[in-house]
Design an enzyme around this catalytic site. Structure first.
Site, mmCIF file in Angstrom:
data_model
loop_
_atom_site.group_PDB
_atom_site.id
_atom_site.type_symbol
_atom_site.label_atom_id
_atom_site.label_comp_id
_atom_site.label_asym_id
_atom_site.label_seq_id
_atom_site.Cartn_x
_atom_site.Cartn_y
_atom_site.Cartn_z
ATOM 1 N N ARG A 183 0.843 -1.199 0.000
ATOM 2 C CA ARG A 183 0.000 0.000 0.000
ATOM 3 C C ARG A 183 0.874 1.243 0.000
ATOM 4 O O ARG A 183 1.831 1.338 0.769
ATOM 5 C CB ARG A 183 -0.856 0.045 1.260
ATOM 6 C CG ARG A 183 -1.974 -0.898 1.258
ATOM 7 C CD ARG A 183 -3.097 -0.504 2.174
ATOM 8 N NE ARG A 183 -2.742 0.073 3.462
ATOM 9 C CZ ARG A 183 -3.640 0.383 4.375
ATOM 10 N NH1 ARG A 183 -4.931 0.183 4.130
ATOM 11 N NH2 ARG A 183 -3.295 0.895 5.527
ATOM 12 N N ASP B 253 -0.110 -3.104 12.161
ATOM 13 C CA ASP B 253 0.456 -3.473 10.854
ATOM 14 C C ASP B 253 0.895 -4.942 10.914
ATOM 15 O O ASP B 253 1.837 -5.300 11.621
ATOM 16 C CB ASP B 253 1.651 -2.563 10.539
ATOM 17 C CG ASP B 253 2.169 -2.808 9.131
ATOM 18 O OD1 ASP B 253 2.192 -1.861 8.338
ATOM 19 O OD2 ASP B 253 2.558 -3.967 8.825
ATOM 20 N N ASP C 65 4.597 -5.776 10.029
ATOM 21 C CA ASP C 65 5.532 -5.322 11.065
ATOM 22 C C ASP C 65 5.463 -6.216 12.296
ATOM 23 O O ASP C 65 6.484 -6.497 12.926
ATOM 24 C CB ASP C 65 5.222 -3.876 11.459
ATOM 25 C CG ASP C 65 5.730 -2.883 10.424
ATOM 26 O OD1 ASP C 65 6.550 -3.272 9.574
ATOM 27 O OD2 ASP C 65 5.286 -1.720 10.461
HETATM 28 C C1 PRP Z 1 -0.997 -4.777 4.427
HETATM 29 C C2 PRP Z 1 -1.729 -6.092 4.477
HETATM 30 C C3 PRP Z 1 -2.448 -6.116 3.156
HETATM 31 C C4 PRP Z 1 -2.811 -4.661 2.955
HETATM 32 C C5 PRP Z 1 -4.256 -4.467 3.308
HETATM 33 O O1 PRP Z 1 0.146 -4.887 3.663
HETATM 34 O O2 PRP Z 1 -0.890 -7.215 4.665
HETATM 35 O O3 PRP Z 1 -1.649 -6.567 2.077
HETATM 36 O O4 PRP Z 1 -1.970 -3.905 3.847
HETATM 37 O O5 PRP Z 1 -4.676 -3.197 3.034
HETATM 38 P P1 PRP Z 1 -5.728 -2.877 1.878
HETATM 39 O O6 PRP Z 1 -6.865 -3.826 2.033
HETATM 40 O O7 PRP Z 1 -6.120 -1.457 2.201
HETATM 41 O O8 PRP Z 1 -5.054 -3.000 0.550
HETATM 42 P P2 PRP Z 1 1.168 -3.682 3.403
HETATM 43 O O9 PRP Z 1 0.791 -2.951 2.174
HETATM 44 O O10 PRP Z 1 1.305 -2.882 4.657
HETATM 45 O O11 PRP Z 1 2.514 -4.447 3.052
HETATM 46 P P3 PRP Z 1 3.451 -5.396 3.931
HETATM 47 O O12 PRP Z 1 2.727 -6.720 4.082
HETATM 48 O O13 PRP Z 1 4.676 -5.517 3.100
HETATM 49 O O14 PRP Z 1 3.694 -4.752 5.267
HETATM 50 N N1 URA Z 2 -2.610 -3.278 6.779
HETATM 51 C C1 URA Z 2 -2.318 -3.738 8.015
HETATM 52 O O1 URA Z 2 -1.316 -4.450 8.203
HETATM 53 N N2 URA Z 2 -3.146 -3.416 9.023
HETATM 54 C C2 URA Z 2 -4.237 -2.672 8.856
HETATM 55 O O2 URA Z 2 -4.969 -2.405 9.824
HETATM 56 C C3 URA Z 2 -4.524 -2.197 7.556
HETATM 57 C C4 URA Z 2 -3.691 -2.513 6.533
#
Ligand code: PRP
Ligand code: URA
Length: 207
Positions: free
Chosen positions: A102, A198, A201
């Protein structure tokens, strides 16, 4: 087409994930346990064929996974936690990776990586990502799989926001969503409330 696991065991373990004091090693272990419990519902969608199986006493009809076997698709990074647990239950499955992140300002998904089985168009694909927030990442993943010709898609997550469910169902009404919890809403940064923070994280200790 929308299943929320309503079970005290799942609820208790989700509480551990939500708790900000849960350390990463316990977070990963608990996520793995929840995904194992969810697998019963997720794999209810598996496509099987009926063939003869010979017991020591007689021949009967057995269930066999359709070939080619399904692909578990992890939306990176956090999807890996779910896929690890699901592949422990279904080790025959292929595993695909889709990099989608995102944008921190727009909250829109940005594609950055893909590695899939060459014959993905012939496989059932189970898309896994712990969080369905705005739905953008999951919709992009499903769009890409459909463009490649996949069908029989299933989406599995741990926490869904109503906004994400509604967007995903609007974009892909044919794809079942299986979640461990349905939360209240998104905050102004498009994080799920109450949520767990998150997911990536918390799994990888990168806060
Ligand atoms: C998080 C999560 C999803 C997304 C959800 O990933 O694991 O992929 O956000 O949000 P959305 O429904 O609004 O698209 P992130 O983009 O933070 O990436 P990461 O897993 O690398 O931390
Ligand atoms: N991605 C995450 O990891 N947590 C949230 O709450 C939304 C998007």
């Amino acid at each position: 087409m929308f299943t929320v696991l309503d079970h005290p065991l799942v609820g208790m373990k989700m509480t551990t994930l939500r708790d900000k004091c849960t350390p990463p090693q316990q977070f990963r272990r608990t996520l793995h346990e929840i995904a194992g419990l969810m697998s019963f519902h997720v794999f209810a969608h598996l496509r099987c064929d009926a063939h003869d199986v010979h017991t020591p006493l007689e021949t009967t009809t057995g269930q066999f996974l359709q070939s080619p076997v399904p692909c578990l698709l992890s939306i990176l990074r956090a999807g890996n936690g779910l896929v690890d647990a699901l592949s422990a239950i279904l080790p025959e499955a292929a595993i695909g990776h889709l990099g989608v992140q995102r944008d921190p300002e727009t909250h829109k998904p940005v594609y950055y990586y893909e590695k899939l089985p060459a014959d993905i168009d012939q496989r059932q694909v189970i898309i896994a990502d712990p969080m369905l927030a705005t739905g953008g990442s999951a919709i992009m993943a499903a769009d890409r799989m459909k463009k490649k010709g996949c069908n029989g898609l299933v989406f599995v997550c741990l926490i869904a926001a109503p906004e994400g469910v509604s967007a995903f169902q609007h974009a892909h009404p044919d794809i079942p969503i299986i979640t461990a919890a349905l939360d209240r809403q998104l905050d102004k940064n498009c994080y799920i409330l109450p949520g767990l923070g998150d997911a990536g994280d918390r799994i990888y200790n990168t806060v």
